[in-house]
Design a protein around this motif. Sequence first.
Motif, PDB file in Angstrom:
ATOM      1  N   UNK A   1       8.574 -15.009   1.014  1.00  0.00           N
ATOM      2  CA  UNK A   1       9.170 -15.712  -0.508  1.00  0.00           C
ATOM      3  C   UNK A   1       8.058 -15.147  -0.965  1.00  0.00           C
ATOM      4  N   UNK A   2       6.537 -15.378  -1.015  1.00  0.00           N
ATOM      5  CA  UNK A   2       5.993 -14.657  -2.430  1.00  0.00           C
ATOM      6  C   UNK A   2       6.318 -13.378  -1.694  1.00  0.00           C
ATOM      7  N   UNK A   3       6.090 -12.425  -0.844  1.00  0.00           N
ATOM      8  CA  UNK A   3       5.728 -11.076  -1.110  1.00  0.00           C
ATOM      9  C   UNK A   3       7.315 -10.807  -1.799  1.00  0.00           C
ATOM     10  N   UNK A   4       8.623 -11.427  -2.543  1.00  0.00           N
ATOM     11  CA  UNK A   4       9.478 -10.833  -2.350  1.00  0.00           C
ATOM     12  C   UNK A   4       8.877 -11.289  -3.876  1.00  0.00           C
ATOM     13  N   UNK A   5       8.799 -12.568  -4.492  1.00  0.00           N
ATOM     14  CA  UNK A   5       9.063 -12.798  -5.653  1.00  0.00           C
ATOM     15  C   UNK A   5       7.799 -11.760  -6.561  1.00  0.00           C
ATOM     16  N   UNK A   6       6.809 -10.820  -6.246  1.00  0.00           N
ATOM     17  CA  UNK A   6       5.492 -10.445  -6.086  1.00  0.00           C
ATOM     18  C   UNK A   6       6.261  -8.893  -6.021  1.00  0.00           C
ATOM     19  N   UNK A   7       7.380  -8.756  -5.406  1.00  0.00           N
ATOM     20  CA  UNK A   7       7.999  -7.269  -5.471  1.00  0.00           C
ATOM     21  C   UNK A   7       9.122  -7.584  -7.139  1.00  0.00           C
ATOM     22  N   UNK A   8       9.243  -9.252  -7.191  1.00  0.00           N
ATOM     23  CA  UNK A   8      10.313  -8.970  -8.303  1.00  0.00           C
ATOM     24  C   UNK A   8       9.932  -8.716  -9.530  1.00  0.00           C
ATOM     25  N   UNK A   9       8.938  -9.462  -9.557  1.00  0.00           N
ATOM     26  CA  UNK A   9       7.593  -9.206 -10.134  1.00  0.00           C
ATOM     27  C   UNK A   9       7.403  -8.062 -11.151  1.00  0.00           C
TER      28      UNK A   9
ATOM     29  N   UNK B   1       1.069  -1.092   0.426  1.00  0.00           N
ATOM     30  CA  UNK B   1       0.136   0.133  -0.332  1.00  0.00           C
ATOM     31  C   UNK B   1       1.074   1.040   0.314  1.00  0.00           C
ATOM     32  N   UNK B   2       1.667   1.076   0.522  1.00  0.00           N
ATOM     33  CA  UNK B   2       3.046   2.652   0.308  1.00  0.00           C
ATOM     34  C   UNK B   2       3.376   2.495  -0.364  1.00  0.00           C
ATOM     35  N   UNK B   3       3.975   1.424  -1.352  1.00  0.00           N
ATOM     36  CA  UNK B   3       4.123   1.755  -2.801  1.00  0.00           C
ATOM     37  C   UNK B   3       3.192   1.903  -3.214  1.00  0.00           C
ATOM     38  N   UNK B   4       2.363   1.737  -3.128  1.00  0.00           N
ATOM     39  CA  UNK B   4       1.047   1.877  -4.446  1.00  0.00           C
ATOM     40  C   UNK B   4       1.042   3.024  -4.376  1.00  0.00           C
TER      41      UNK B   4
ATOM     42  N   UNK C   1       3.280   0.200 -13.096  1.00  0.00           N
ATOM     43  CA  UNK C   1       1.310   0.191 -13.544  1.00  0.00           C
ATOM     44  C   UNK C   1       0.982  -1.042 -13.023  1.00  0.00           C
ATOM     45  N   UNK C   2       1.927  -2.099 -13.060  1.00  0.00           N
ATOM     46  CA  UNK C   2       0.889  -3.155 -12.804  1.00  0.00           C
ATOM     47  C   UNK C   2       1.024  -3.017 -11.453  1.00  0.00           C
ATOM     48  N   UNK C   3      -0.563  -4.467 -10.921  1.00  0.00           N
ATOM     49  CA  UNK C   3      -0.746  -4.409  -9.570  1.00  0.00           C
ATOM     50  C   UNK C   3      -0.097  -5.133  -8.708  1.00  0.00           C
ATOM     51  N   UNK C   4       0.258  -4.194  -7.833  1.00  0.00           N
ATOM     52  CA  UNK C   4       1.317  -4.959  -6.596  1.00  0.00           C
ATOM     53  C   UNK C   4       0.616  -5.834  -6.054  1.00  0.00           C
ATOM     54  N   UNK C   5      -0.460  -5.380  -5.158  1.00  0.00           N
ATOM     55  CA  UNK C   5      -1.347  -5.526  -4.352  1.00  0.00           C
ATOM     56  C   UNK C   5      -2.052  -7.401  -5.099  1.00  0.00           C
ATOM     57  N   UNK C   6      -1.842  -7.769  -6.737  1.00  0.00           N
ATOM     58  CA  UNK C   6      -2.471  -8.141  -7.389  1.00  0.00           C
ATOM     59  C   UNK C   6      -1.344  -9.366  -7.261  1.00  0.00           C
ATOM     60  N   UNK C   7      -0.166  -9.291  -7.590  1.00  0.00           N
ATOM     61  CA  UNK C   7       1.105  -9.892  -7.892  1.00  0.00           C
ATOM     62  C   UNK C   7       1.282 -10.857  -6.674  1.00  0.00           C
ATOM     63  N   UNK C   8       0.955  -9.946  -5.109  1.00  0.00           N
ATOM     64  CA  UNK C   8       1.027 -10.585  -3.915  1.00  0.00           C
ATOM     65  C   UNK C   8       0.099 -11.468  -3.799  1.00  0.00           C
ATOM     66  N   UNK C   9      -1.016 -11.109  -4.043  1.00  0.00           N
ATOM     67  CA  UNK C   9      -2.487 -12.426  -4.338  1.00  0.00           C
ATOM     68  C   UNK C   9      -2.218 -13.708  -4.984  1.00  0.00           C
ATOM     69  N   UNK C  10      -1.818 -13.538  -6.157  1.00  0.00           N
ATOM     70  CA  UNK C  10      -1.170 -14.187  -7.144  1.00  0.00           C
ATOM     71  C   UNK C  10       0.172 -15.374  -6.198  1.00  0.00           C
ATOM     72  N   UNK C  11       0.233 -15.034  -6.018  1.00  0.00           N
ATOM     73  CA  UNK C  11       2.100 -15.348  -5.324  1.00  0.00           C
ATOM     74  C   UNK C  11       2.098 -15.580  -3.749  1.00  0.00           C
ATOM     75  N   UNK C  12       0.676 -15.451  -2.901  1.00  0.00           N
ATOM     76  CA  UNK C  12      -0.429 -16.219  -1.786  1.00  0.00           C
ATOM     77  C   UNK C  12      -0.864 -17.318  -2.017  1.00  0.00           C
ATOM     78  N   UNK C  13      -1.239 -16.702  -3.046  1.00  0.00           N
ATOM     79  CA  UNK C  13      -2.782 -18.252  -4.016  1.00  0.00           C
ATOM     80  C   UNK C  13      -1.115 -19.614  -4.592  1.00  0.00           C
TER      81      UNK C  13
END
Length: 191
Positions: free
Chosen positions: A159-167, A95-98, A174-186
């Motif tokens: 690990x999921x967070x770091x993967x989302x951050x790298x992606x 959220x801070x990054x966004x 412009x990519x939604x970081x929260x969506x990437x985080x949700x995908x990595x957590x799923x």
Amino acid sequence: MSLAERKRQLVRDELTEAALKLLAFQGFEATTIDQMAAAAGVSRRTFFRYFQSKEDVIIEFLSDLGRQLSHGLSTRPPTEPPAVALQNTLRVFTDTFWEHPEKSQRLAKVTMSTPALLARYLERQVTWRATLTTELATRMDVDPGTDVRPAVLVAVAFAAFDTALMRWVEQGSTTDLNALLAECFATAFPG
């Protein structure tokens, strides 16, 4: 806070913001301490009152966010499953990054691609993991010294967070970081 403390905090905040902006848009190696100080309208000496090095600007920014993690996890609803609580807790970062996606994405890229910064980030993450493990163990009503589940869950969450951050760094701000985080957590926590 006293007036003097508020003034010091204001100078620190302005210096941090100016320095982070320079680091984000010029890169780590191209940015000097003199440039950071000048951008904030302070002297080099004043810079060193607040930070020991230019690496510390980013690390202290991350530390400020890291301090919010334990509080964030402790305030999650007690009925929330551990993985969901951890994902929502890590949104302190996303959220801070966004709030400033382009600058944040550039800072993340600088952090992940500069060995000294990456090492300091991972060093901080060890502390965050320990704190969250203790808090998660409390939520789960288990002893973190004998039950490995809280530590493993926190490690997988990071690990999921770091993967989302790298992606996010690779794909752009412009990519939604929260969506990437949700995908990595799923993926990390199916079902």
